[in-house]
Design an enzyme around this catalytic site. Structure first.
Site, PDB file in Angstrom:
ATOM      1  N   CYS A   1     -83.312 112.067  36.920  1.00  0.00           N
ATOM      2  CA  CYS A   1     -82.774 111.519  35.670  1.00  0.00           C
ATOM      3  C   CYS A   1     -82.976 110.019  35.674  1.00  0.00           C
ATOM      4  O   CYS A   1     -82.714 109.369  36.685  1.00  0.00           O
ATOM      5  CB  CYS A   1     -81.286 111.859  35.581  1.00  0.00           C
ATOM      6  SG  CYS A   1     -80.508 111.274  34.068  1.00  0.00           S
TER       7      CYS A   1
ATOM      8  N   GLN B   1     -78.247 107.621  26.871  1.00  0.00           N
ATOM      9  CA  GLN B   1     -78.893 106.882  27.959  1.00  0.00           C
ATOM     10  C   GLN B   1     -79.362 105.496  27.542  1.00  0.00           C
ATOM     11  O   GLN B   1     -79.751 104.691  28.394  1.00  0.00           O
ATOM     12  CB  GLN B   1     -80.085 107.662  28.520  1.00  0.00           C
ATOM     13  CG  GLN B   1     -79.667 108.945  29.229  1.00  0.00           C
ATOM     14  CD  GLN B   1     -80.880 109.658  29.789  1.00  0.00           C
ATOM     15  OE1 GLN B   1     -81.556 110.384  29.080  1.00  0.00           O
ATOM     16  NE2 GLN B   1     -81.175 109.427  31.063  1.00  0.00           N
TER      17      GLN B   1
HETATM   18 NI    NI Z   1     -81.203 112.723  32.456  1.00  0.00          NI
END
Ligand code: NI
Length: 185
Positions: free
Chosen positions: A96, A50
């Site tokens: 998220c 991420q």
């Molecule tokens: Ni996530």
């Protein structure tokens, strides 16, 4: 250092992340940066892909959740491996940082048995359940290139398609720095 959060649509989020070797240079700094990035975004978990790093590492800090059972759950997981999962599933609303603005109920096993290394590369095998298992499974998925929206029903996915497309094109609102992938034309 606060990294921008990689947004849905970036191929790094679809990749299987690589194992981390002991003594990997810059690892301590990366862990510090991940905590800083997660805190800045008010996240409860952040996986290395991420922030654009396809390696098998995630951090969690559930202190923001108003839940006695997890308020001290702040931990680093390196090279995690889910050894087994319980049969019982439960649903919980997930979100998220890479998919801002979308929250959906996701079914996952309630209990998992996890093998992992901590920040000192000490090996652990530990059983987690409830919210802890939930957060771990969500973050673990990121290392496998899987996002929570992929667990939804075909019907739910079709309802979200337009919204996800918008997000991938940068039409989103987030209270933290983000990085949107631009396809080469
Ligand atoms: Ni996530």
């Amino acid at each position: 250092m606060i990294y921008p959060i990689v947004i849905y649509g970036d191929p790094v989020l679809k990749k299987q992340a690589e194992p981390i070797k002991k003594g990997e240079p810059g690892l301590d700094e990366l862990i510090r940066d991940m905590y800083e990035t997660m805190e800045n975004a008010h996240g409860i978990g952040l996986a290395a892909p991420q922030i654009g790093k396809p390696v098998r590492l995630f951090v969690v800090d559930a202190s923001a959740l108003d839940d006695e059972n997890v308020k001290n759950f702040k931990q680093v997981f390196i090279n995690p491996e889910i050894l087994d999962e319980g049969d019982e599933e439960w649903k919980y609303e997930e979100g998220c940082l890479s998919i801002p603005g979308i929250k959906e109920d996701v079914f996952r096993p309630k209990v998992i048995n996890l093998k992992y290394q901590d920040e000192n590369f000490q090996p652990h095998t530990e059983k987690f359940d409830g919210i802890k298992a939930r957060i771990i499974q969500h973050e673990y998925d990121h290392l496998e290139g899987v996002l929570f929206t992929e667990h939804l029903s075909a019907f739910k996915k079709s309802l979200l398609r337009g919204k996800l497309k918008d997000i991938s094109q940068g039409k989103l609102e987030a209270k933290y720095p983000v990085k949107v992938f631009h396809k080469k034309k």
